[in-house]
Design a protein around this motif. Structure first.
Motif, PDB file in Angstrom:
ATOM      1  N   GLU A  40      -1.306   8.551  -7.243  1.00  0.00           N
ATOM      2  CA  GLU A  40      -0.405   7.397  -7.196  1.00  0.00           C
ATOM      3  C   GLU A  40       0.795   7.721  -6.312  1.00  0.00           C
ATOM      4  N   CYS A  42       2.509   4.957  -4.873  1.00  0.00           N
ATOM      5  CA  CYS A  42       3.423   3.818  -4.950  1.00  0.00           C
ATOM      6  C   CYS A  42       3.127   2.898  -6.132  1.00  0.00           C
ATOM      7  N   GLY A  43       1.865   2.748  -6.470  1.00  0.00           N
ATOM      8  CA  GLY A  43       1.526   1.845  -7.567  1.00  0.00           C
ATOM      9  C   GLY A  43       1.588   0.383  -7.183  1.00  0.00           C
ATOM     10  N   GLY A  45       0.041  -0.826  -4.049  1.00  0.00           N
ATOM     11  CA  GLY A  45      -0.915  -1.170  -2.989  1.00  0.00           C
ATOM     12  C   GLY A  45      -0.428  -0.889  -1.584  1.00  0.00           C
ATOM     13  N   ASP A  46       0.613  -0.097  -1.430  1.00  0.00           N
ATOM     14  CA  ASP A  46       1.194   0.108  -0.106  1.00  0.00           C
ATOM     15  C   ASP A  46       0.870   1.450   0.549  1.00  0.00           C
ATOM     16  N   CYS A  47       0.313   2.415  -0.191  1.00  0.00           N
ATOM     17  CA  CYS A  47       0.185   3.753   0.401  1.00  0.00           C
ATOM     18  C   CYS A  47      -1.246   4.246   0.527  1.00  0.00           C
ATOM     19  N   ALA A  49      -2.984   6.108  -1.329  1.00  0.00           N
ATOM     20  CA  ALA A  49      -3.292   7.413  -1.914  1.00  0.00           C
ATOM     21  C   ALA A  49      -4.297   7.280  -3.054  1.00  0.00           C
TER      22      ALA A  49
HETATM   23  S1  FES Z   1      -0.802   4.137  -5.319  1.00  0.00           S
HETATM   24 FE1  FES Z   1      -2.185   2.582  -4.877  1.00  0.00          FE
HETATM   25  S2  FES Z   1      -1.656   2.040  -2.896  1.00  0.00           S
HETATM   26 FE2  FES Z   1      -0.145   3.486  -3.395  1.00  0.00          FE
END
Ligand code: FES
Ligand code: FES
Lengths: 158, 747
Positions: A40, A42-43, A45-47, A49
């Motif tokens: 995780e 960012c949580g 949807g931006d990264c 990971a």
């Molecule tokens: S943790 Fe899901 S896109 Fe960043």
């Protein structure tokens, strides 16, 4: 808090877990199934990971609910090794030093694998756009793109 | 044992080769364990309640409802963290930054924390805590904070005996700048501003704290310095240092941001109160709001030169904001501003200024990129005025061996001149530019740091070698250190494994900052290996029953010298190790060192951009990094540092910034609105490694990790000014800012 029993397939194995209905697939994978390869960052949807596949489609596991995995197939970075052998992308990421801290690497590998399945001969630009949803703060992406190019070449030989 | 730290020219066998890193396999399979990947039986979830206001008195914190929620195991406020710091101001500041003490100093300042059986319960508990605030006037802009009637952030900060937000004024330089400016044919004076940016590591801060009722504890944490974390956490919580074992997880990026504690003391305090392990992971929103970004700045730069290109005088007035607690960021800006040049008359003044923003932390060559933006932009303007190419103007004034640096010391052999000569020869300089494209270049400097370091080298009974280090691995240093040990012992790379020890297994190691990982642990590894070679020779002598002076160690084997020993076949490391039990016990080498003189580092960057005159948006077309690495132990990871720093600089130059509203609240606390460069934003980043040996390291190594972020702001600024015909003085050069500059220039 209502809990639900979820029956799913993860990396080819039948798996069951129970989770609250508002829990993300990412949290279910990490905290209930014990697969911490997806991260995780960012949580929101931006990264990227947390990239995994849901019925073969690339998704952010932080934007999917755990309960949505019911009856479907999940693919994570832990499933990339086949018969004890690293996937060519994994090989090339190590060989090309495409990771520094490595926190973004699982997401990049899952995203790149999905790309190469659809497009075995991507141009540099296609690679860059396909991976634009995955953030890496360490590498400047240079060696990542080169590793994907090298892996694509290797896979075409087979 | 004393060891010679001087550089010795030699032929290397495997240093400089591109071997696979030992942790690679774990990192591509998802097996590597980062901060948030640990689990302890019975663990609770920790969460922090943060101030929604920029500046407010905390009148009351009512936890009665939250306490009653089923599943809540502990709630802490500042009352649970008594001040045990004595009169150590720095420590008190850290304590107060971890949790507000009566006053919230910035939007996102922690005011309370809970530990509960799961995430959902912890979040619900936060909502039930009722805090009564009394709002105070706030200030977030560095220039406004210096005005006489600005709201005061910290009462203990005084200037001329009066409360002030100016926490420090640092002056550097030499010569007589007034006389120098009087001699100048051309003088350019300009003001600049740069906005606040975050290191943006992809892994949020995360830890797992476990304190027992006997006062002993363990902390698993993503950090750049587990030994320093032990010092800080044990001080703040009143624990014995030896009883707190801190283990560094794999680290998902740090760039300076993980040199400081943020929530770790809270996790420990929650664990102590709940008597259970507590895992505390920051959200991305919290990372932006409450873990230290770098300063925003405002500066006035003035450079005077003769028509022949000689700089006669240069000054810099720098104002850096530190967030809500005093720092050294303005000072570092003032030290680095003119470090690339050989100047007769120079003066720099750095102001450290308090504002209602999070406590500033180091960000890769902290403070240098902003000062370089001002200075290197002005350098181009002066070159234009006297009709010289910016490159030749820089070559003419470049610092060299024997130059007195503007921050004091006299340089030894340095790389600024050579990087500039390399720019001249680089094919990039001859690439054709199209319409709306422009080229810029800039130079950068960073000190580098060595510091306290120790390592343990143990030879196993099978002859394999394990090196335990106390610096952390941010980007491949375990590979580099294994290479060093293999080189010294003359054995294959695969025979060496480097591991990072926890705080219970090694002596104190300073935080991995200042590009010191490979430099300082590398130095200690060389010496530890040489110690081990001494032991190996003794053991071989014992096995052969000959004097130790008759044994030499070369190419991984002990050989008996002299004709009378010609019947003795060489002994391998494995053969000697196998007999260790009967020759004196386990074979090891150790080293403790204060690795000073990390070797200053210089870089020159070249950048081509294309600016869309309709939208103001800028695309990087070509980018080249040329930097002195001293000696590149593992070239892949040196290039990686060059490329990564450049990419961060590109993001900073063009897009990244903290945006504060009129209410003093941070408005862009996610990666959607704080947009860092993505793969499709960037071209391949070309690199050229120069190797000008550091005289103070046996292999000539210099720190390499930080300098690469220093030139990009200015290099891109200079390129944009050529492409769009406007001089940008405000970073980031976002599309709206460039468009406005273009429109203003037309008007
Ligand atoms: S943790 Fe899901 S896109 Fe960043
Ligand atoms: S390698 Fe660190 S974020 Fe990509």
């Amino acid at each position: 808090m209502t809990g639900v029993l979820v029956s799913t397939t993860i990396n080819g194995d039948a798996v069951q877990f129970a989770c609250p209905t508002d829990e993300t697939l990412l949290d279910s994978l990490r905290n209930r199934v014990g697969l911490t390869g997806a991260k995780e960052g960012c949580g929101t949807g931006d990264c990227g990971a947390c990239s995994v596949t849901l019925d073969g489609r690339l998704v952010c596991a932080c934007l999917v609910l755990g309960v949505e995995a019911n009856g479907r197939e999940i693919g994570t970075v832990e499933g990339l090794v086949e018969d004890g052998k690293l996937h060519p992308l994994q090989e090339k990421f190590i060989e090309h030093a495409a990771l520094q801290c490595g926190i973004c690497t699982p997401g990049f590998l899952v995203a790149a694998k999905t790309l190469l399945e659809k497009n075995p001969k991507p141009s540099e630009e296609q690679i860059r756009y396909a991976l634009a949803g995955n953030l890496c703060r360490c590498t400047g992406y240079d060696k990542i793109v080169r590793a994907v190019q090298a892996a694509a070449k290797e896979m075409r030989k087979k | 044992m004393g060891h010679d730290t001087n550089y010795q020219d030699r032929e290397f066998k495997i240093i400089g080769t591109r071997v696979k890193r030992p942790d690679g396999i774990d990192k591509v399979t998802g097996r590597a364990k980062y901060g948030a990947d640990a689990f302890a039986p019975g663990q609770l979830v920790g969460k922090v309640l943060r101030s929604p206001h920029a500046h407010a008195i905390i009148q009351k914190i009512d936890i009665s409802k939250a306490e009653k929620l089923a599943g809540v195991k502990a709630i802490i406020t500042s009352a649970d963290l008594p001040d045990l710091t004595g009169s150590n101001r720095g420590m008190t500041d850290i304590l107060e930054n971890c949790m507000a003490r009566g006053r919230a100093l910035y939007h996102g300042h922690a005011v309370a924390a809970v530990a509960a059986i799961d995430e959902q319960t912890a979040k619900q508990a936060l909502k039930l805590i009722k805090v009564t605030y009394k709002l105070l006037p706030h200030v977030t802009d560095v220039d406004e904070a210096m005005l006489p009637d600005a709201p005061i952030i910290q009462d203990f900060v005084l200037q001329d005996g009066k409360p002030s937000n100016i926490a420090g004024i640092s002056t550097f330089g030499h010569g007589d700048v007034d006389a120098g400016f009087a001699e100048a044919d051309v003088i350019v004076e300009k003001s600049y501003k740069t906005e606040q940016t975050h290191q943006g590591y992809i892994e949020p801060h995360a830890c797992l704290a476990n304190v027992s009722s006997d006062g002993s504890g363990e902390l698993w944490v993503t950090t750049q310095g587990h030994f320093s974390f032990r010092v800080v956490c044990s001080t703040l919580l009143g624990l014995d240092m030896a009883k707190l074992k801190v283990t560094s997880s794999e680290i998902g990026g740090g760039f300076g941001g993980k040199t400081h504690v943020w929530t770790e003391p809270l996790a420990l305090a929650l664990s102590r109160k709940a008597n259970r392990p507590v895992k505390l992971v920051m959200t991305r929103d919290e990372v932006f709001k409450a873990s230290g970004p770098t300063s925003s700045t405002s500066m006035d730069i003035k450079i005077g030169a003769k028509k022949d290109g000689t700089i006669t005088a240069a000054t810099a007035m720098l104002r850096y904001q530190d967030g809500a607690f005093p720092g050294i960021w303005g000072m570092l800006g003032a030290m680095t501003a003119y470090a690339c040049y050989d100047l007769k008359n120079v003066k720099t003044v750095g102001h450290d200024v308090l504002v209602n923003r999070p406590k500033v932390a180091a960000y890769r060559a902290p403070s240098a990129p902003m000062a370089a933006f001002g200075v290197e932009s002005t350098m181009d303007l002066v070159a234009n005025e006297i009709g010289m190419s910016p490159l030749d103007f820089r070559i003419k004034n470049a610092a060299k061996e024997g130059t007195q640096a503007s921050y004091g010391p006299v340089y030894g052999p340095i790389g600024i001149g050579p990087t500039l000569e390399a720019v001249k020869k680089h094919p990039h300089m001859r690439a054709k530019l199209k319409k709306n494209q422009g080229r810029g270049m800039a130079c950068g400097f960073w000190f580098n740091f060595g510091g306290q370091t120790c390592v343990d080298l143990n030879i196993g009974p099978d002859g394999t070698v394990s090196l335990t280090i106390g610096t952390i691995d941010v980007g491949g240093s375990r590979a580099s250190l294994s290479l060093i040990v293999a080189e010294e012992l003359g054995i294959p790379y695969d025979q060496v494994r480097t591991n990072i020890g926890d705080t219970a297994s090694l002596g104190h190691n300073d935080t991995t900052e200042g590009s010191r990982g490979t430099f300082s642990s590398g130095m200690a590894a060389i010496f530890a290996a040489r110690d081990a070679v001494g032991v190996l020779r003794e053991r071989a002598a014992k096995m052969w029953d000959i004097p130790v002076d008759d044994v030499v160690w070369a190419d991984g084997v002990a050989t008996a010298t002299g004709a009378k020993h010609s019947n003795l076949p060489p002994l391998t490391l494995a053969a000697i190790a196998a007999k260790a039990a009967s020759t004196g016990g386990p074979i090891a080498g150790h080293n403790e060192v204060v690795a000073d003189n990390a070797g200053v580092s210089f870089a020159s960057h070249i950048c081509d951009v294309e600016v869309d005159p309709e939208t103001g948006s800028t695309k990087i077309i070509r980018y080249t990094v040329i930097q002195d690495a001293g000696k590149a132990i593992h070239p892949d990871y040196v290039e990686g540092q060059f490329q990564g720093g450049a990419a961060q600089g590109i993001g900073w130059a063009l897009n990244e910034e903290y945006i504060y509203g009129a209410d003093g609240c941070l408005q862009n606390t996610g990666f959607l609105d704080y947009r860092i460069p993505v793969c499709s934003d960037l071209p391949f980043i070309d690199t050229q490694i120069l190797e000008i040996p550091n005289p103070n390291h046996p292999y000539g190594v210099r720190g390499v990790g930080e300098t690469s972020i220093v030139p990009p702001l200015a290099a891109i600024g200079n390129a944009v000014s050529h492409a769009a015909g406007v001089r940008m003085t405000h970073i980031p050069m976002s599309a709206p800012r460039i468009l406005k500059a273009i429109d203003d220039a037309k008007a």
